[in-house]
Design a protein around this motif. Sequence first.
Motif, PDB file in Angstrom:
ATOM      1  N   GLU A 199       1.124  -1.245  -0.152  1.00 56.16           N
ATOM      2  CA  GLU A 199       0.049   0.081  -0.106  1.00 56.16           C
ATOM      3  C   GLU A 199       0.829   1.259   0.167  1.00 56.16           C
ATOM      4  O   GLU A 199       0.403   2.337  -0.619  1.00 56.16           O
ATOM      5  CB  GLU A 199      -0.969   0.146   1.293  1.00 56.16           C
ATOM      6  CG  GLU A 199      -2.081  -1.093   1.229  1.00 56.16           C
ATOM      7  CD  GLU A 199      -2.926  -1.136   2.409  1.00 56.16           C
ATOM      8  OE1 GLU A 199      -2.365  -0.459   3.459  1.00 56.16           O
ATOM      9  OE2 GLU A 199      -3.919  -1.832   2.508  1.00 56.16           O
ATOM     10  N   TYR A 221      -2.887   1.822  -4.549  1.00 59.88           N
ATOM     11  CA  TYR A 221      -3.489   1.765  -3.613  1.00 59.88           C
ATOM     12  C   TYR A 221      -4.434   3.251  -3.473  1.00 59.88           C
ATOM     13  O   TYR A 221      -5.629   3.260  -2.878  1.00 59.88           O
ATOM     14  CB  TYR A 221      -2.665   1.853  -2.284  1.00 59.88           C
ATOM     15  CG  TYR A 221      -3.349   2.103  -0.958  1.00 59.88           C
ATOM     16  CD1 TYR A 221      -4.284   1.165  -0.465  1.00 59.88           C
ATOM     17  CD2 TYR A 221      -2.765   3.365  -0.094  1.00 59.88           C
ATOM     18  CE1 TYR A 221      -4.633   1.371   0.845  1.00 59.88           C
ATOM     19  CE2 TYR A 221      -3.131   3.241   1.199  1.00 59.88           C
ATOM     20  CZ  TYR A 221      -4.285   2.381   1.427  1.00 59.88           C
ATOM     21  OH  TYR A 221      -4.783   2.365   2.944  1.00 59.88           O
ATOM     22  N   GLN A 224      -7.496   2.494  -5.423  1.00 61.97           N
ATOM     23  CA  GLN A 224      -8.612   1.554  -4.318  1.00 61.97           C
ATOM     24  C   GLN A 224      -8.954   2.588  -3.580  1.00 61.97           C
ATOM     25  O   GLN A 224     -10.567   2.283  -3.179  1.00 61.97           O
ATOM     26  CB  GLN A 224      -7.718   0.426  -3.710  1.00 61.97           C
ATOM     27  CG  GLN A 224      -8.606  -0.390  -2.844  1.00 61.97           C
ATOM     28  CD  GLN A 224      -9.733  -1.178  -3.773  1.00 61.97           C
ATOM     29  OE1 GLN A 224      -9.228  -1.565  -4.823  1.00 61.97           O
ATOM     30  NE2 GLN A 224     -10.889  -1.168  -3.568  1.00 61.97           N
ATOM     31  N   ILE A 225      -8.413   3.487  -2.751  1.00 62.23           N
ATOM     32  CA  ILE A 225      -8.730   4.512  -1.948  1.00 62.23           C
ATOM     33  C   ILE A 225     -10.214   5.419  -2.657  1.00 62.23           C
ATOM     34  O   ILE A 225     -11.221   5.340  -2.175  1.00 62.23           O
ATOM     35  CB  ILE A 225      -8.011   5.432  -1.470  1.00 62.23           C
ATOM     36  CG1 ILE A 225      -6.917   4.629  -0.618  1.00 62.23           C
ATOM     37  CG2 ILE A 225      -8.494   6.798  -0.746  1.00 62.23           C
ATOM     38  CD1 ILE A 225      -5.842   5.530  -0.242  1.00 62.23           C
ATOM     39  N   GLU A 227     -11.970   4.299  -5.331  1.00 58.18           N
ATOM     40  CA  GLU A 227     -12.861   3.713  -5.904  1.00 58.18           C
ATOM     41  C   GLU A 227     -13.968   3.185  -4.482  1.00 58.18           C
ATOM     42  O   GLU A 227     -15.062   3.012  -4.561  1.00 58.18           O
ATOM     43  CB  GLU A 227     -12.747   2.171  -6.366  1.00 58.18           C
ATOM     44  CG  GLU A 227     -13.594   1.161  -6.710  1.00 58.18           C
ATOM     45  CD  GLU A 227     -14.384   1.657  -7.795  1.00 58.18           C
ATOM     46  OE1 GLU A 227     -15.306   1.057  -7.985  1.00 58.18           O
ATOM     47  OE2 GLU A 227     -13.897   2.500  -8.507  1.00 58.18           O
ATOM     48  N   ASP A 228     -13.091   2.869  -3.151  1.00 56.80           N
ATOM     49  CA  ASP A 228     -13.979   2.646  -2.091  1.00 56.80           C
ATOM     50  C   ASP A 228     -14.515   3.985  -1.535  1.00 56.80           C
ATOM     51  O   ASP A 228     -15.608   3.759  -1.045  1.00 56.80           O
ATOM     52  CB  ASP A 228     -12.769   2.275  -0.979  1.00 56.80           C
ATOM     53  CG  ASP A 228     -12.502   0.726  -1.287  1.00 56.80           C
ATOM     54  OD1 ASP A 228     -12.757   0.167  -2.043  1.00 56.80           O
ATOM     55  OD2 ASP A 228     -11.280   0.528  -0.540  1.00 56.80           O
ATOM     56  N   ALA A 229     -14.034   4.996  -1.819  1.00 52.65           N
ATOM     57  CA  ALA A 229     -14.654   6.230  -1.219  1.00 52.65           C
ATOM     58  C   ALA A 229     -16.078   6.284  -2.005  1.00 52.65           C
ATOM     59  O   ALA A 229     -17.049   6.649  -1.403  1.00 52.65           O
ATOM     60  CB  ALA A 229     -13.696   7.436  -1.450  1.00 52.65           C
ATOM     61  N   THR A 231     -17.828   4.044  -3.799  1.00 53.76           N
ATOM     62  CA  THR A 231     -18.683   3.007  -3.211  1.00 53.76           C
ATOM     63  C   THR A 231     -19.286   2.841  -1.897  1.00 53.76           C
ATOM     64  O   THR A 231     -20.521   2.989  -1.762  1.00 53.76           O
ATOM     65  CB  THR A 231     -17.908   1.564  -3.438  1.00 53.76           C
ATOM     66  OG1 THR A 231     -17.456   1.377  -4.749  1.00 53.76           O
ATOM     67  CG2 THR A 231     -18.984   0.399  -3.032  1.00 53.76           C
ATOM     68  N   GLN A 232     -18.511   3.537  -0.912  1.00 50.67           N
ATOM     69  CA  GLN A 232     -19.042   3.618   0.267  1.00 50.67           C
ATOM     70  C   GLN A 232     -20.010   4.838   0.684  1.00 50.67           C
ATOM     71  O   GLN A 232     -20.978   4.855   1.072  1.00 50.67           O
ATOM     72  CB  GLN A 232     -17.963   3.853   1.436  1.00 50.67           C
ATOM     73  CG  GLN A 232     -17.300   2.536   1.596  1.00 50.67           C
ATOM     74  CD  GLN A 232     -16.129   2.507   2.766  1.00 50.67           C
ATOM     75  OE1 GLN A 232     -16.347   3.302   3.636  1.00 50.67           O
ATOM     76  NE2 GLN A 232     -15.085   1.804   2.649  1.00 50.67           N
ATOM     77  N   ASP A 327     -16.811   4.412   9.908  1.00 52.11           N
ATOM     78  CA  ASP A 327     -17.134   3.428   8.750  1.00 52.11           C
ATOM     79  C   ASP A 327     -16.954   1.917   9.125  1.00 52.11           C
ATOM     80  O   ASP A 327     -17.151   1.065   8.573  1.00 52.11           O
ATOM     81  CB  ASP A 327     -16.212   3.809   7.613  1.00 52.11           C
ATOM     82  CG  ASP A 327     -14.840   3.930   8.204  1.00 52.11           C
ATOM     83  OD1 ASP A 327     -14.504   4.429   9.073  1.00 52.11           O
ATOM     84  OD2 ASP A 327     -14.033   3.356   7.627  1.00 52.11           O
ATOM     85  N   ILE A 432     -17.088   8.295   3.746  1.00 52.11           N
ATOM     86  CA  ILE A 432     -15.568   8.126   3.884  1.00 52.11           C
ATOM     87  C   ILE A 432     -14.889   9.600   3.292  1.00 52.11           C
ATOM     88  O   ILE A 432     -13.901   9.793   3.687  1.00 52.11           O
ATOM     89  CB  ILE A 432     -15.278   7.078   3.294  1.00 52.11           C
ATOM     90  CG1 ILE A 432     -13.735   6.627   3.356  1.00 52.11           C
ATOM     91  CG2 ILE A 432     -15.107   7.450   1.605  1.00 52.11           C
ATOM     92  CD1 ILE A 432     -13.069   5.437   3.083  1.00 52.11           C
TER      93      ILE A 432
END
Length: 617
Positions: A199, A221, A224-225, A227-229, A231-232, A327, A432
Amino acid sequence: MLNKYPMWKNLMVIVILAIGAFYALPNLFGEDNAVQVVGTRGTTVTETTQRQVNDLLASKGIQVKRSELENSQLLVRVNSGEEQLLAKEAIAQALGDGYSVALNLAPAVPKWLEDVGGSPMKLGLDLRGGVHFLMEVDMSEAIRKMEEAKIADFRSQLREERIRYSGVKVTPKGIEIHFRDADSVAQAEAFLKTRANNEMVFADASEGENFKLLATMSEPYLKQIKEDALTQNITTIRNRVNELGVAEPVVQRQGAERIIVELPGVQDTARAKEILGATASIEFHMVDQKTDLQNAKAGRLPATSEVYKRREGGEVVLNKDVMLTGDHITGAQPSFDQYSRPQVSINLDAKGGNIFSNVTKDNIGKPMATLFIEYKDSGQRNPDGTVKMSKVEEVISVATIQARLGRNFVITGLTHSESQNLALLLRAGALIAPVSIVEERTIGPSLGAENIQNGLQAMIWGMAVVLLFMMVYYRAFGFIANLALSFNLIMVVGVMSMIPGAVLTLPGIAGMVLTVGMAVDGNVLIYERIREELRAGRSIQQAIHEGYANAFSTIADANITTFITALILFAVGTGAIKGFAVTLMIGILTSMFTAIVGTRAVVNALWGGKRLKKLSI
């Protein structure tokens, strides 16, 4: 005997048609103009509030058709749009800032029909009207929060390994960890690389006697951050809209950083913004008991602490280190302790439970604060054109840690209304990263009504032409096909009303118009086959039997290929395309039933098993 259904098959047809008609029935009752009252910022709508609103409207001469209090939300139905506007203004003025008052439309379905599951079709934004928002996720804030989390991780990891460091801070280049000598830099770099999981990228950035290690996030990484932000945030916004009672919302992503939110039926843009304005995050911090509040307010406080305002008034000094973020919360319910004092029961995921257990084991008997962080539109824009957000932070509760906490714990020190509100926010999740509204549109109910009117006219004219053609060309059998077509539309409406997630949109009406044309295709094939059999010298009963039996495979093939196409549209399409595909799929299934099974039952009842010399076809 040819062309005779057994009793069970006739009963099956009657029952299916009756169920379709029953669930289509609620759509005949229309909607009531209503005013919705919801508590905000810890305020709860109670029976006292309901009585106050009812008495207020009575004093204004506004007749209340029905007043309903459910799930701490008050819905007051009135007779007209004018009274609705007057009622909203009067209620908002009387209740003040503690409540949100919004215009709404409520189904006018009788109570007995509601009790047995009857409800009208849900209408999409283009038919019912409502608000549309395009929201942008602040990815820089998501990365900043992750950097802060990494700082806390680095500190704890280096302490565990007993590697001495002199400071950790975020710079434009990345996270800098400062040391007193080169050996510590090398030792820390080797150790942290084993914990990084690809990461972070570490590099010795020492300059002379300034020994430091630079940690930057790897490209995968960072991706991914982001994409996660996104999606969440989509999940959280959807949960919060659902928690706050907006019916049939649409929440979906657009591109890499944006989210589309559509709230059908909501005409009050301010109310809609308030719903989405609950885009806040929750953090848990330890209270700094060593620092005097007055000294801290005067600017004399450690670099590891900060002064925050309390919601109920006053201020408190907290440690900057974040114990836990929202979260990790998987559930939150308001409850009461053994002394009937309000509290919120919290459930964490496995990772959050481990983090909280390790943090709280050494802080038993010490106060812990819940920090509520809200991002609001500042009305200004950044140089890149995005909306500039202002950050508002306030402590909503301070509670003492009574024991080592794990995946389940409680927050105390709240009033009943605050516990209800906090549980709602925690249940819905924390964003997030903050979001800003970059585009908003309000579609008025008059435009929605015009769309419905145009769609209905297209359906009526199309259906009228089809009915006339079938009656003239196929005579008595044409009348049976028209009967089946009418029941087909009723069943489409009934099935759409029965499916919880189905929403009728303008393209959906187009799908219904297309179904009108497709529904008679099956009957045309059957009737033409019967005519061919009659011309070939078959008896009337044999011709009817052969017509239905031999045309079935052709009808099935044509409809199955169309159904597969509609299924693909539903799988890969979004929004309006999905609405069209759903209506088309339902129409194909119901038209096959009414065209083949339904008309056969009527034909068998009228002509089956009889000696006939002539057939009206």
